[in-house]
Design a protein around this motif. Structure first.
Motif, short mmCIF file in Angstrom:
data_model
loop_
_atom_site.label_atom_id
_atom_site.label_comp_id
_atom_site.label_asym_id
_atom_site.label_seq_id
_atom_site.Cartn_x
_atom_site.Cartn_y
_atom_site.Cartn_z
N UNK A 309 0.85 -1.19 0.00
CA UNK A 309 0.00 0.00 0.00
C UNK A 309 0.89 1.24 0.00
N UNK A 310 0.27 2.41 -0.12
CA UNK A 310 1.02 3.65 -0.24
C UNK A 310 1.88 3.93 0.99
N UNK A 311 1.31 3.74 2.19
CA UNK A 311 2.06 4.04 3.41
C UNK A 311 3.32 3.17 3.51
N UNK A 312 3.21 1.90 3.17
CA UNK A 312 4.36 1.00 3.23
C UNK A 312 5.40 1.37 2.17
N UNK A 313 4.94 1.75 0.98
CA UNK A 313 5.85 2.19 -0.08
C UNK A 313 6.64 3.41 0.35
N UNK A 314 5.94 4.38 0.93
CA UNK A 314 6.60 5.60 1.41
C UNK A 314 7.58 5.27 2.53
N UNK A 315 7.16 4.41 3.46
CA UNK A 315 8.03 4.07 4.60
C UNK A 315 9.31 3.38 4.14
N UNK A 316 9.19 2.42 3.22
CA UNK A 316 10.38 1.71 2.74
C UNK A 316 11.32 2.65 1.99
N UNK A 317 10.75 3.57 1.20
CA UNK A 317 11.59 4.56 0.51
C UNK A 317 12.32 5.43 1.52
N UNK A 318 11.63 5.86 2.55
CA UNK A 318 12.24 6.72 3.57
C UNK A 318 13.33 5.99 4.36
N UNK A 319 13.12 4.68 4.61
CA UNK A 319 14.15 3.89 5.30
C UNK A 319 15.43 3.84 4.47
N UNK A 320 15.28 3.56 3.19
CA UNK A 320 16.44 3.54 2.29
C UNK A 320 17.11 4.92 2.26
N UNK A 321 16.29 5.96 2.22
CA UNK A 321 16.82 7.32 2.17
C UNK A 321 17.59 7.66 3.44
N UNK A 322 17.10 7.21 4.59
CA UNK A 322 17.79 7.48 5.86
C UNK A 322 19.19 6.87 5.85
N UNK A 323 19.30 5.63 5.37
CA UNK A 323 20.61 4.98 5.27
C UNK A 323 21.55 5.77 4.36
N UNK A 324 21.01 6.17 3.20
CA UNK A 324 21.84 6.86 2.22
C UNK A 324 22.22 8.26 2.67
N UNK A 325 21.33 8.96 3.34
CA UNK A 325 21.63 10.30 3.84
C UNK A 325 22.77 10.23 4.85
N UNK A 326 22.69 9.28 5.79
CA UNK A 326 23.75 9.14 6.80
C UNK A 326 25.09 8.83 6.14
N UNK A 327 25.08 7.97 5.13
CA UNK A 327 26.33 7.62 4.43
C UNK A 327 26.89 8.83 3.67
N UNK A 328 26.03 9.55 2.97
CA UNK A 328 26.50 10.65 2.13
C UNK A 328 26.94 11.87 2.94
N UNK A 329 26.33 12.11 4.08
CA UNK A 329 26.80 13.19 4.95
C UNK A 329 28.24 12.95 5.36
N UNK A 330 28.52 11.70 5.69
CA UNK A 330 29.87 11.31 6.09
C UNK A 330 30.82 11.33 4.90
N UNK A 331 30.35 10.82 3.77
CA UNK A 331 31.19 10.73 2.58
C UNK A 331 31.52 12.12 2.02
#
Length: 411
Positions: A309-331
């Motif tokens: 459903x939409x909420x789960x799609x949004x949540x999974x995208x945001x989870x991936x984004x959180x991982x990538x944001x933390x990595x890229x801030x450091x990088x």
């Protein structure tokens, strides 16, 4: 698996840290100009500004350095006066004093300096006038924290401060004592030079990029430390033989014909990481906009449509984004205020999970980073300490046509 790669060229030294094959840190330093962070100077107070509670100090650079009143008071909070004094009660024009650089000159701003001195070693950080003991938060077991505190108390002298680094976990009294004695001798030499040197003068220069990485990053969980320059490789191996003999065997020289960063896929990862649009594994993407003091990151679902459903799609995208944001801030070594515009979520539990994910991922960041939380507008607010110029400035320059706007005027 953690691998550290050091590439040396005529003009630049570059470093890349891979964790399980993923690029997580990137550093760069000009060959003729190493970082100024941690350097110590004998400076001369040029002027004192009570309205700003600060003084400007000539340390021999193009612009005078900024010294805030908090960086003049005693580093131990218990030994500071209950009411903060005026900077004019502490300093006056013409005064000479030793200061340490804590923030490099950035843009049109001069350096920021402090009198809260610290000298990093392999196992600990020595603060000659701090009078307290600190232990890295990354050492979590209470028994080990208690053991290290006892060892630090037994080797420090009255008035000295010591911070036990993450690497100190499991180390012996002898190893910690040798590290402290080395730093103590270094401080005495700095003070002696400060007495005779005319202001402004540089009294101490911290080690360069390679030295800092070998000292701070190479730990028992490092699988490989690979150089493409033999002199740098031999220097790193010599240091580790003295400081951590068990790690010296992990150092090796890259001898393949293919360039180091291309051989291990580092160049490809760098090219993707420094784009303004960064794709996520699922098909979502980040839009990254950066100014001198503020970074804004927008999260989008992109090509990802989910399957529940939409909420789960949004949540999974945001989870991936959180991982990538933390990595890229450091990088990218981003500093200042960071605002992340995650896709709107309906449930409070999902918002809480995203904040938790960010906090868990930034724990690996060696630079102080804080998740402040959700704003009233539903944006995630973060901060990250800014000490050096952005690494992108070594490789990119502002477009002469659009002046950095990213757009060209069409009649």
């Amino acid at each position: 698996m953690k691998q550290l790669f050091i590439h040396s060229s005529q003009n630049l030294t570059q470093s890349a840290l891979l964790e399980n094959g993923v690029l997580t840190e990137f550093g760069v330093e000009r060959t003729e100009q190493s970082s100024l962070i941690g350097n110590m100077y004998k400076g001369r107070v040029v002027n004192v500004l009570p309205g700003m509670q600060a003084a400007f100090v000539d340390i021999g650079l193009v612009k005078n350095a900024f010294l805030y009143v908090d960086d003049v008071l005693h580093p131990h909070l218990d030994k500071q006066p209950k009411e903060k004094p005026s900077i004019s009660d502490l300093l006056k024009a013409g005064d000479q004093l030793i200061v340490q650089m804590m923030k490099e000159p950035l843009g049109g701003k001069g350096a920021r300096v402090t009198t809260h001195f610290s000298l990093p070693g392999r196992w600990l950080v020595y603060m000659p006038e701090a009078d307290y003991i600190g232990i890295s938060k990354k050492i979590e077991h209470e028994a080990e924290r208690s053991r290290l505190r006892g060892l630090a108390e037994s080797i420090r002298q009255e008035g000295e401060g010591v911070i036990l680094r993450t690497n100190a976990g499991g180390e012996s009294l002898e190893a910690l004592g040798e590290d402290l004695n080395h730093l103590r001798r270094l401080w005495r030499d700095i003070v002696a030079r400060g007495k005779s040197a005319p202001a402004p003068a540089e009294l101490h220069r911290d080690t360069g990029l390679v030295g800092r990485l070998v000292r701070d990053v190479v730990t028992p969980d490092t699988e490989e430390l690979i150089f493409d320059d033999e002199d740098s490789m031999l220097s790193a191996k010599a240091y580790l033989r003295q400081a951590a003999p068990a790690l010296a065997s992990k150092v090796r020289l890259h001898t393949e014909h293919k360039p180091l960063f291309e051989q291990y896929g580092i160049k490809e990862q760098l090219d993707k990481a420094f784009q303004s649009r960064i794709w996520l594994p699922s098909g979502g993407y980040l839009v990254w906009e950066q100014t001198e003091a503020l970074t804004v990151i927008d999260v989008n679902t992109g090509k990802y449509t989910g399957s529940i459903d939409l909420e789960e799609t949004v949540f999974q995208t945001n989870l991936e984004a959180a991982d990538e944001v933390a990595r890229l801030l450091r990088l990218r070594d981003v500093g200042g205020i960071i605002i992340v515009d995650f896709i709107d979520m309906e449930t409070e539990e999902h918002r809480h999970r995203i904040a938790q994910q960010l906090e868990a991922k930034i724990k690996r960041d060696r630079t102080k980073c804080q998740v402040v939380g959700w704003t009233k507008l539903g944006l995630m607010e973060m901060t990250r300490k800014k000490a050096r110029d952005n690494v992108m400035n070594y490789f990119y320059e502002t477009c002469a046509a659009c002046k950095g706007k990213g757009k060209i005027y069409v009649r």
